[in-house]
Design an enzyme around this catalytic site. Structure first.
Site, short mmCIF file in Angstrom:
data_model
loop_
_atom_site.label_atom_id
_atom_site.label_comp_id
_atom_site.label_asym_id
_atom_site.label_seq_id
_atom_site.Cartn_x
_atom_site.Cartn_y
_atom_site.Cartn_z
N ASP A 72 0.78 5.14 9.88
CA ASP A 72 1.22 4.86 8.64
C ASP A 72 2.14 6.04 8.27
OD1 ASP A 72 2.00 3.87 6.05
OD2 ASP A 72 0.00 4.23 5.17
N LYS A 73 2.95 5.93 7.09
CA LYS A 73 3.64 7.01 6.59
C LYS A 73 3.43 7.10 5.10
CE LYS A 73 6.94 6.73 4.08
NZ LYS A 73 7.84 6.99 2.79
N HIS A 74 3.43 8.26 4.45
CA HIS A 74 3.23 8.58 3.08
C HIS A 74 4.19 9.34 2.56
CE1 HIS A 74 0.81 7.12 -0.47
NE2 HIS A 74 1.10 8.52 -0.65
N SER A 75 4.84 9.23 1.45
CA SER A 75 5.67 10.43 0.72
C SER A 75 4.96 11.11 -0.42
CB SER A 75 7.03 9.52 0.50
OG SER A 75 7.34 10.17 -0.75
N THR A 122 5.71 2.86 -4.41
CA THR A 122 6.02 1.59 -3.69
C THR A 122 5.10 0.25 -4.32
OG1 THR A 122 6.17 3.05 -1.89
CG2 THR A 122 5.64 0.66 -1.62
N ARG A 155 -3.65 11.25 -13.79
CA ARG A 155 -2.85 12.13 -13.48
C ARG A 155 -1.36 11.80 -13.98
NH1 ARG A 155 -2.68 12.55 -7.50
NH2 ARG A 155 -1.38 14.18 -7.63
N SER A 198 -5.61 12.81 -3.08
CA SER A 198 -5.07 11.44 -3.34
C SER A 198 -4.59 10.81 -2.15
CB SER A 198 -4.02 11.61 -4.52
OG SER A 198 -3.23 10.41 -4.66
N LYS A 246 -6.65 7.70 0.38
CA LYS A 246 -6.14 6.36 0.70
C LYS A 246 -6.02 6.18 2.31
CE LYS A 246 -2.40 6.63 -2.17
NZ LYS A 246 -3.10 7.67 -3.63
N LYS A 247 -5.21 7.17 2.94
CA LYS A 247 -5.05 7.09 4.36
C LYS A 247 -6.24 6.88 5.31
CE LYS A 247 -1.56 6.55 2.88
NZ LYS A 247 -0.59 5.31 2.96
N1 URA Z 1 1.05 9.94 -3.57
C1 URA Z 1 -0.15 9.80 -3.79
O1 URA Z 1 -0.67 8.81 -3.37
N2 URA Z 1 -0.72 10.73 -4.28
C2 URA Z 1 -0.06 11.89 -4.88
O2 URA Z 1 -0.76 12.70 -5.41
C3 URA Z 1 1.17 12.07 -4.71
C4 URA Z 1 1.96 11.26 -3.95
#
Ligand code: URA
Length: 435
Positions: free
Chosen positions: A80-83, A120, A168, A183, A187-188
């Site tokens: 996966d990718k996350h930003s 997203t 937050r 955070s 999830k990942k």
């Molecule tokens: N993406 C996330 O899921 N959490 C964050 O805190 C910042 C970006």
């Protein structure tokens, strides 16, 4: 210790024990910790920072607040990718279908808008009918049969992140390395992936404008991901101007569809970040022997339309409505901003544009705000482009005429200030890669 004592302790800057962190996270999901108490923790954590040990424990505890998607026995590598969050950052919408077209499985659990940045999940939910709330069983089925899903965290998957994330967003407690690491990685970890490409943004529209702070976050993410058995690579990219042309949920979906359909129409900075991130995923999944080969594969899958077909297929499988084979056009009030003089189009500061769109209804100002998915803008004149007096610079839209006019006015004054700053050349979009 009671939660009140623990919070007092954190306010004074003391490190929490692993047991304290676990019982705090447990209290979040069982509602024994109130929103006010969670907010107090977040503020103290932002002020004092979390230690690496606290960050690692918080991540694991948040991941364990739910269950993990079972990815065992799948025929494809799960990457996966996350930003870290940006303005106009619709890379995930292009990337997931392209990565699937290249031969990967992509279980993607994403976030909603956070602070001034778009999310997203909010973008996907602007597609009528699109369901981001999937059971873990459905996630597994989609992965097995179609190699991709895009979903929000739920009561089953990292629920503690859902609670902290929403708080937050509205308490000004986003920008902390430990909280961001926990955070993202909670999830990942819940996705059951073996590899993660992190797109860490810097520049004035990013949570950490300064690259050195971004690198600190990169190190934190790589360390905690490593403890969890997840291979990682970091792409550092620029977020000083909006990425691509559209900012605003619905407009970004439309831009993504158009870009996947027609490679040449895609904004070159958006294209560069997308290709870079997918290629890193392909390499990490062992599908090619070099990054150059990986890039060639991504471009081929983009040009031959398979990424576009995966995009439409994913939307339909998750309930999204296509009209005549396209994402449906949302109706909204719209107007254009034209240039009062001949000039060279300046670079627009990402954060200011994001805040203008948010204030027009495109983001949440308080917890539970309903988003106007049509609020946003499309930048027609690229930075550095010479424009004549009367030429269109931007299209603006929102649900009501009043909001649309207010957004146009805000954007006009951002353009005026940007003209005075006189920056016409955006920085390189890819800053560095750490693999
Ligand atoms: N993406 C996330 O899921 N959490 C964050 O805190 C910042 C970006």
């Amino acid at each position: 210790m009671t939660i009140k004592e623990l919070l007092r302790n954190k306010r004074l800057g003391h490190e929490w024990s692993e047991d304290s962190i676990r019982s705090f996270v447990d209290g979040l999901t069982t509602k024994k910790v109130s929103s006010a108490q969670a907010g107090a923790f977040l503020m103290a954590a932002c002020i004092h920072g979390l230690t690496p040990r606290e960050t690692a424990t918080l991540t694991q505890a948040m991941a364990s607040s739910g269950i993990t998607v079972p990815t065992n026995g799948l025929e494809r590598p799960c990457i996966d990718k996350h930003s870290t969050g940006g303005v106009g950052d619709k890379v995930s919408l292009l990337l997931a279908p392209l990565a699937v077209a290249c031969g990967l499985a992509v279980p993607m659990i994403s976030g909603r808008g956070l602070g001034h940045t778009g999310g997203t999940i909010d973008k996907l939910e602007s597609i009528p009918g699109f369901n981001t709330s999937l059971s873990v069983q459905r996630m597994r089925e989609l992965l097995e049969q179609h190699h991709v899903f895009m979903a929000a965290q739920t009561d089953e998957c990292a629920p503690a992140d859902g609670i902290l994330y929403a708080l937050r967003d509205v308490t000004g407690t986003v920008e902390d390395v430990g909280l961001i690491t926990a955070s993202i990685l909670s999830k990942k970890i819940s996705e059951g992936i073996s590899g993660l490409v992190m797109d860490i943004k810097s520049g004035e529209g990013a949570f950490f404008p300064n690259l050195d702070d971004g690198r600190t976050l990169g190190t934190s993410i790589r360390t905690v991901a490593g403890h969890a058995g997840i291979q990682s690579a970091i792409v550092y990219s620029d977020m000083s101007i909006p990425l691509g042309r559209a900012v605003g949920n619905w407009l970004e979906v439309v831009e993504s569809e158009q870009a996947l359909r027609e490679f040449a129409s895609c904004d070159h900075r958006l294209r560069a970040v997308t290709i870079h991130c997918v290629a890193e995923m392909v390499l990490m999944g062992g599908l090619t022997n070099s990054i150059e080969e990986a890039r060639t594969r991504v471009v081929d899958k983009w040009l031959d339309g398979s990424g576009y077909r995966e995009f439409l297929g994913m939307i339909e499988r998750q309930g999204g409505v296509l009209v005549d084979g396209h994402v449906r056009q949302e109706s909204a009030c719209s107007q254009s901003i034209t240039s009062p003089v001949s000039m060279v189009m300046p670079c627009l500061p990402a954060r200011e544009v994001a805040i203008a769109v948010m204030e027009a209804g495109g983001g949440r100002l308080v917890d539970g705000d309903v988003i106007d998915n049509t609020a946003g803008c499309v930048i027609v004149a690229d930075p550095g482009m010479p424009v004549e007096s009367g030429q269109v610079l931007m299209h603006v839209s929102a649900a009501t005429t009043e909001r649309c006019s207010a957004l146009a006015e805000a954007l006009e004054s951002i353009i005026e200030r940007a003209k005075a700053r006189g920056i016409h050349e955006p920085p390189d979009v890819i800053i560095d890669v750490d693999r």
